[in-house]
Design a protein around this motif. Structure first.
Motif, PDB file in Angstrom:
ATOM      1  N   TYR A 134      99.147   7.842 -75.467  1.00 12.60           N
ATOM      2  CA  TYR A 134      99.571   8.536 -74.253  1.00 12.60           C
ATOM      3  C   TYR A 134     101.094   8.584 -74.173  1.00 12.60           C
ATOM      4  CZ  TYR A 134     100.468   9.543 -69.347  1.00 12.60           C
ATOM      5  OH  TYR A 134     100.948  10.094 -68.183  1.00 12.60           O
ATOM      6  N   TYR A 135     101.741   7.416 -74.339  1.00 16.72           N
ATOM      7  CA  TYR A 135     103.197   7.377 -74.201  1.00 16.72           C
ATOM      8  C   TYR A 135     103.914   8.033 -75.367  1.00 16.72           C
ATOM      9  CZ  TYR A 135     103.018   5.030 -69.827  1.00 16.72           C
ATOM     10  OH  TYR A 135     102.786   4.766 -68.505  1.00 16.72           O
ATOM     11  N   ALA A 136     103.341   7.988 -76.556  1.00 15.89           N
ATOM     12  CA  ALA A 136     103.943   8.720 -77.677  1.00 15.89           C
ATOM     13  C   ALA A 136     103.920  10.219 -77.367  1.00 15.89           C
ATOM     14  CB  ALA A 136     103.206   8.423 -78.982  1.00 15.89           C
ATOM     15  N   GLY A 137     102.799  10.711 -76.863  1.00 15.87           N
ATOM     16  CA  GLY A 137     102.709  12.121 -76.476  1.00 15.87           C
ATOM     17  C   GLY A 137     103.656  12.448 -75.334  1.00 15.87           C
ATOM     18  N   PHE A 141     106.572  15.181 -75.725  1.00 11.98           N
ATOM     19  CA  PHE A 141     106.571  16.310 -74.791  1.00 11.98           C
ATOM     20  C   PHE A 141     107.828  16.309 -73.935  1.00 11.98           C
ATOM     21  CE2 PHE A 141     105.308  18.138 -70.616  1.00 11.98           C
ATOM     22  CZ  PHE A 141     105.085  19.441 -71.041  1.00 11.98           C
ATOM     23  N   GLY A 142     108.204  15.140 -73.420  1.00 12.03           N
ATOM     24  CA  GLY A 142     109.407  15.038 -72.595  1.00 12.03           C
ATOM     25  C   GLY A 142     110.664  15.377 -73.369  1.00 12.03           C
ATOM     26  N   GLY A 143     110.722  14.951 -74.622  1.00 14.67           N
ATOM     27  CA  GLY A 143     111.877  15.273 -75.456  1.00 14.67           C
ATOM     28  C   GLY A 143     111.995  16.760 -75.720  1.00 14.67           C
ATOM     29  N   THR A 144     110.869  17.419 -75.988  1.00 14.12           N
ATOM     30  CA  THR A 144     110.924  18.862 -76.229  1.00 14.12           C
ATOM     31  C   THR A 144     111.293  19.617 -74.955  1.00 14.12           C
ATOM     32  OG1 THR A 144     108.524  19.062 -75.894  1.00 14.12           O
ATOM     33  CG2 THR A 144     109.292  18.819 -78.162  1.00 14.12           C
ATOM     34  N   ARG A 145     110.817  19.144 -73.802  1.00  9.71           N
ATOM     35  CA  ARG A 145     111.206  19.777 -72.526  1.00  9.71           C
ATOM     36  C   ARG A 145     112.692  19.602 -72.255  1.00  9.71           C
ATOM     37  NH1 ARG A 145     108.053  18.220 -67.469  1.00  9.71           N
ATOM     38  NH2 ARG A 145     109.340  19.884 -66.643  1.00  9.71           N
ATOM     39  N   LEU A 146     113.217  18.435 -72.593  1.00 11.12           N
ATOM     40  CA  LEU A 146     114.637  18.172 -72.387  1.00 11.12           C
ATOM     41  C   LEU A 146     115.490  19.058 -73.289  1.00 11.12           C
ATOM     42  CD1 LEU A 146     116.635  16.411 -70.831  1.00 11.12           C
ATOM     43  CD2 LEU A 146     116.475  14.745 -72.676  1.00 11.12           C
ATOM     44  N   MET A 175     112.506   6.013 -69.649  1.00  8.81           N
ATOM     45  CA  MET A 175     111.475   5.082 -69.187  1.00  8.81           C
ATOM     46  C   MET A 175     110.204   5.210 -70.022  1.00  8.81           C
ATOM     47  SD  MET A 175     111.909   4.553 -65.112  1.00  8.81           S
ATOM     48  CE  MET A 175     111.846   6.246 -64.588  1.00  8.81           C
ATOM     49  N   GLY A 176     109.860   6.422 -70.434  1.00  4.33           N
ATOM     50  CA  GLY A 176     108.709   6.606 -71.321  1.00  4.33           C
ATOM     51  C   GLY A 176     108.923   5.912 -72.660  1.00  4.33           C
ATOM     52  N   MET A 177     110.137   6.034 -73.202  1.00  8.07           N
ATOM     53  CA  MET A 177     110.446   5.354 -74.463  1.00  8.07           C
ATOM     54  C   MET A 177     110.428   3.839 -74.276  1.00  8.07           C
ATOM     55  SD  MET A 177     113.295   7.745 -76.361  1.00  8.07           S
ATOM     56  CE  MET A 177     114.509   7.574 -75.079  1.00  8.07           C
ATOM     57  N   GLY A 178     110.909   3.369 -73.127  1.00  2.88           N
ATOM     58  CA  GLY A 178     110.856   1.941 -72.843  1.00  2.88           C
ATOM     59  C   GLY A 178     109.428   1.440 -72.769  1.00  2.88           C
ATOM     60  N   MET A 179     108.570   2.212 -72.129  1.00  2.00           N
ATOM     61  CA  MET A 179     107.157   1.838 -72.028  1.00  2.00           C
ATOM     62  C   MET A 179     106.531   1.807 -73.422  1.00  2.00           C
ATOM     63  SD  MET A 179     105.141   1.083 -69.429  1.00  2.00           S
ATOM     64  CE  MET A 179     105.222   2.075 -67.972  1.00  2.00           C
ATOM     65  N   LEU A 180     106.841   2.808 -74.236  1.00  2.00           N
ATOM     66  CA  LEU A 180     106.319   2.851 -75.594  1.00  2.00           C
ATOM     67  C   LEU A 180     106.801   1.651 -76.392  1.00  2.00           C
ATOM     68  CD1 LEU A 180     104.693   4.513 -77.654  1.00  2.00           C
ATOM     69  CD2 LEU A 180     106.781   5.778 -78.169  1.00  2.00           C
ATOM     70  N   ALA A 181     108.085   1.308 -76.257  1.00  2.52           N
ATOM     71  CA  ALA A 181     108.629   0.140 -76.970  1.00  2.52           C
ATOM     72  C   ALA A 181     107.946  -1.149 -76.519  1.00  2.52           C
ATOM     73  CB  ALA A 181     110.138   0.049 -76.747  1.00  2.52           C
ATOM     74  N   MET A 182     107.714  -1.277 -75.211  1.00  6.99           N
ATOM     75  CA  MET A 182     107.050  -2.485 -74.717  1.00  6.99           C
ATOM     76  C   MET A 182     105.612  -2.573 -75.216  1.00  6.99           C
ATOM     77  SD  MET A 182     108.639  -2.532 -70.876  1.00  6.99           S
ATOM     78  CE  MET A 182     107.896  -4.040 -70.311  1.00  6.99           C
ATOM     79  N   LEU A 183     104.931  -1.448 -75.262  1.00  8.49           N
ATOM     80  CA  LEU A 183     103.559  -1.451 -75.784  1.00  8.49           C
ATOM     81  C   LEU A 183     103.534  -1.785 -77.280  1.00  8.49           C
ATOM     82  CD1 LEU A 183     102.140   1.632 -73.897  1.00  8.49           C
ATOM     83  CD2 LEU A 183     101.177  -0.684 -73.805  1.00  8.49           C
TER      84      LEU A 183
END
Length: 186
Positions: A134-137, A141-146, A175-183
């Motif tokens: 989920y967080y990788a997606g 997605f967030g990076g492409t939108r940015l 924050m999404g990348m942080g969540m992914l890193a924590m997971l």
């Protein structure tokens, strides 16, 4: 010597994650103007920063406090869902933080202990794996939108609550990348 270098790298990366989450949370806190979204993002960012602090042995208070805070954030996100499904990400994020706090408290992630050696081929637990996907997606997605927002006309238009759209998206992406890193560390 190799062990101390690895320990130093882990400590530095933990503190960088703390800084990233704290800055994102503080920016969201500054944007709060009565609506639920920025307040929820501020709680998530600051809570993620607190969870990522490498305290060592004296952090027995952290698990119950973070669990209560993120359960409250989950209830708030559930309340926000009545306004539309676009708040579902806040609910997923809050519940993910509850999950990570509980797993940190029990020393397990997906049924495996942090300190235990993983058997060859044994990956993350099912829930951890689903959250990683989920967080990788979300990050991709967030990076492409940015990137797309930065390339389009009117890219520096201000958002309704005090900041350029790109900066808000960058905070959410961080924050999404942080969540992914924590997971990934579970």
């Amino acid at each position: 010597m190799h062990g101390s270098a690895t320990s130093l790298a882990t400590s530095v990366s933990s503190w960088l994650l703390v800084l990233l989450c704290a800055v994102s949370g503080a920016y969201c806190l500054r944007r709060v103007s009565g609506s639920g979204g920025p307040a929820g993002e501020a709680v998530m960012g600051l809570g993620m920063a607190l969870m990522a602090v490498p305290l060592g042995g004296g952090d027995g208070w952290r698990v119950p406090v973070l669990t209560v805070v993120f359960c409250g954030a989950s209830l708030h996100a559930l309340w926000l869902l009545r306004g539309g499904a676009h708040h579902a990400h806040h609910l997923v994020g809050s519940l993910t933080m509850v999950y990570m706090a509980l797993m940190a408290g029990t020393g397990t992630a997906g049924g495996q202990g942090h300190g235990q050696a993983h058997a060859p081929g044994a990956g993350p637990g099912l829930l951890t794996g689903a959250l990683l996907l989920y967080y990788a997606g979300y990050v991709v997605f967030g990076g492409t939108r940015l990137i797309a927002a930065g390339a389009g006309p009117g890219a520096s238009a201000a958002a309704g609550r005090g900041g350029p759209t790109e900066l808000i998206r960058a905070c959410r992406l961080a924050m999404g990348m942080g969540m992914l890193a924590m997971l990934l560390t579970m």
